[in-house]
Motif scaffolding. Structure first.
Motif, short mmCIF file in Angstrom:
data_model
loop_
_atom_site.label_atom_id
_atom_site.label_comp_id
_atom_site.label_asym_id
_atom_site.label_seq_id
_atom_site.Cartn_x
_atom_site.Cartn_y
_atom_site.Cartn_z
N GLY A 133 4.84 1.49 3.53
CA GLY A 133 4.02 1.86 4.67
C GLY A 133 2.56 1.62 4.36
N THR A 134 1.72 1.74 5.38
CA THR A 134 0.29 1.54 5.22
C THR A 134 -0.25 2.44 4.12
OG1 THR A 134 0.10 1.00 7.56
CG2 THR A 134 -1.93 1.60 6.42
N GLY A 135 -1.03 1.85 3.20
CA GLY A 135 -1.61 2.60 2.08
C GLY A 135 -0.80 2.55 0.81
N ASP A 136 0.45 2.10 0.88
CA ASP A 136 1.29 2.01 -0.32
C ASP A 136 0.89 0.81 -1.18
OD1 ASP A 136 2.78 4.17 0.50
OD2 ASP A 136 4.46 2.98 1.27
N VAL A 137 1.09 0.96 -2.48
CA VAL A 137 0.95 -0.16 -3.41
C VAL A 137 2.37 -0.66 -3.69
CG1 VAL A 137 0.22 -0.89 -5.70
CG2 VAL A 137 -1.17 0.74 -4.41
N VAL A 138 2.58 -1.94 -3.54
CA VAL A 138 3.91 -2.53 -3.74
C VAL A 138 4.32 -2.34 -5.21
CG1 VAL A 138 5.29 -4.63 -3.55
CG2 VAL A 138 3.46 -4.19 -1.90
N PRO A 139 5.47 -1.69 -5.48
CA PRO A 139 5.85 -1.36 -6.85
C PRO A 139 6.51 -2.49 -7.64
CG PRO A 139 7.47 -0.48 -5.34
CD PRO A 139 6.38 -1.10 -4.51
N ALA A 140 6.97 -3.53 -6.95
CA ALA A 140 7.68 -4.64 -7.60
C ALA A 140 7.63 -5.83 -6.66
CB ALA A 140 9.13 -4.24 -7.87
N ASP A 141 7.97 -7.02 -7.15
CA ASP A 141 8.09 -8.17 -6.27
C ASP A 141 9.33 -7.96 -5.40
OD1 ASP A 141 5.91 -9.15 -7.64
OD2 ASP A 141 6.95 -10.91 -8.44
N MET A 142 9.15 -8.10 -4.08
CA MET A 142 10.25 -7.80 -3.17
C MET A 142 10.35 -8.82 -2.06
SD MET A 142 9.94 -3.66 -2.74
CE MET A 142 8.71 -3.80 -1.51
N ARG A 143 11.58 -9.01 -1.58
CA ARG A 143 11.83 -9.84 -0.40
C ARG A 143 12.02 -8.87 0.76
NH1 ARG A 143 12.66 -14.80 -0.37
NH2 ARG A 143 13.37 -14.87 -2.52
N LEU A 144 11.24 -9.06 1.82
CA LEU A 144 11.30 -8.17 2.97
C LEU A 144 12.58 -8.39 3.78
CD1 LEU A 144 7.61 -8.30 4.22
CD2 LEU A 144 8.74 -6.42 3.02
N ILE A 145 13.24 -7.29 4.14
CA ILE A 145 14.41 -7.37 5.01
C ILE A 145 14.10 -6.78 6.38
CG2 ILE A 145 16.15 -7.52 3.20
CD1 ILE A 145 16.58 -4.49 3.48
N GLU A 146 13.01 -5.98 6.45
CA GLU A 146 12.49 -5.47 7.71
C GLU A 146 10.97 -5.48 7.60
OE1 GLU A 146 13.94 -1.57 8.71
OE2 GLU A 146 16.02 -2.17 8.42
N ALA A 147 10.30 -5.86 8.67
CA ALA A 147 8.84 -5.86 8.67
C ALA A 147 8.33 -5.59 10.08
CB ALA A 147 8.30 -7.19 8.16
N ASP A 148 7.53 -4.53 10.21
CA ASP A 148 6.95 -4.17 11.49
C ASP A 148 5.43 -4.25 11.36
OD1 ASP A 148 6.46 -3.20 14.03
OD2 ASP A 148 6.86 -1.10 13.51
N ASP A 149 4.86 -5.41 11.72
CA ASP A 149 3.43 -5.66 11.67
C ASP A 149 2.85 -5.43 10.27
OD1 ASP A 149 1.05 -6.50 12.88
OD2 ASP A 149 0.45 -4.44 13.36
N VAL A 150 3.57 -5.89 9.25
CA VAL A 150 3.14 -5.68 7.85
C VAL A 150 2.03 -6.67 7.50
CG1 VAL A 150 3.86 -5.79 5.43
CG2 VAL A 150 5.38 -4.79 7.13
N LYS A 151 0.96 -6.13 6.91
CA LYS A 151 -0.11 -6.94 6.34
C LYS A 151 -0.37 -6.42 4.93
CE LYS A 151 -2.31 -8.38 10.56
NZ LYS A 151 -3.53 -8.41 11.35
N VAL A 152 -0.62 -7.35 4.02
CA VAL A 152 -0.79 -7.00 2.61
C VAL A 152 -2.06 -7.65 2.08
CG1 VAL A 152 0.29 -7.22 0.33
CG2 VAL A 152 1.72 -6.87 2.33
N SER A 153 -2.77 -6.93 1.22
CA SER A 153 -3.93 -7.50 0.53
C SER A 153 -3.42 -8.14 -0.75
CB SER A 153 -4.94 -6.40 0.19
OG SER A 153 -5.95 -6.94 -0.64
N GLU A 154 -3.51 -9.47 -0.83
CA GLU A 154 -3.05 -10.21 -2.02
C GLU A 154 -4.22 -10.65 -2.88
OE1 GLU A 154 -0.52 -13.32 -0.49
OE2 GLU A 154 1.16 -11.94 -0.31
N MET A 155 -5.35 -9.96 -2.76
CA MET A 155 -6.55 -10.35 -3.49
C MET A 155 -6.31 -10.41 -5.00
SD MET A 155 -10.42 -8.85 -3.31
CE MET A 155 -10.41 -8.84 -1.54
N ALA A 156 -5.52 -9.50 -5.54
CA ALA A 156 -5.25 -9.48 -6.98
C ALA A 156 -4.53 -10.75 -7.44
CB ALA A 156 -4.42 -8.26 -7.34
N LEU A 157 -3.73 -11.35 -6.57
CA LEU A 157 -2.98 -12.55 -6.93
C LEU A 157 -3.72 -13.84 -6.62
CD1 LEU A 157 0.68 -11.87 -5.76
CD2 LEU A 157 -0.15 -12.06 -8.09
N THR A 158 -4.27 -13.91 -5.41
CA THR A 158 -4.80 -15.18 -4.92
C THR A 158 -6.31 -15.23 -4.81
OG1 THR A 158 -4.66 -14.51 -2.60
CG2 THR A 158 -2.70 -15.55 -3.56
#
Length: 100
Positions: A7-32
């Motif tokens: 949910g909004t505000g969570d930090v992704v705990p592992a690399d994951m493939r989404l099976i459901e997504a409702d208007d998901v946006k992620v900050s990938e600044m650490a990677l890219t």
């Protein structure tokens, strides 16, 4: 892999493939280094012939990235040093993290 609810505000705990997504946006600044949030979807998008492979596919979220909007559910694909951020850490440390 385990199923994780994001949910909004969570930090992704592992690399994951989404099976459901409702208007998901992620900050990938650490990677890219990209300052803009990246929209994610659970839909598979096949690449066209001759099209380069994306560094961060639209149906994947990565360890250490923050969810900035929406909610979703994903299946864990990689953990620890096998994640994208873990491989970057190995490369910085001078270990052979480039092999799969």
């Amino acid at each position: 892999g385990d199923v994780v609810i994001l949910g909004t505000g969570d930090v992704v705990p592992a690399d994951m493939r989404l099976i459901e997504a409702d208007d998901v946006k992620v900050s990938e600044m650490a990677l890219t280094g990209e300052p803009d949030d990246v929209a994610k979807t659970s839909k598979l998008k096949f690449k066209k012939p001759g099209e380069p492979e994306k560094l961060t596919p639209e149906n994947m979220v990565f360890s250490g990235c923050s969810v900035t909007n929406g909610k979703g559910k994903g299946i864990v694909c990689e953990t620890g040093m096998s994640t994208r951020i873990g491989r970057i850490a190995q490369l910085i440390a001078g270990e052979d993290g480039g092999k799969q």
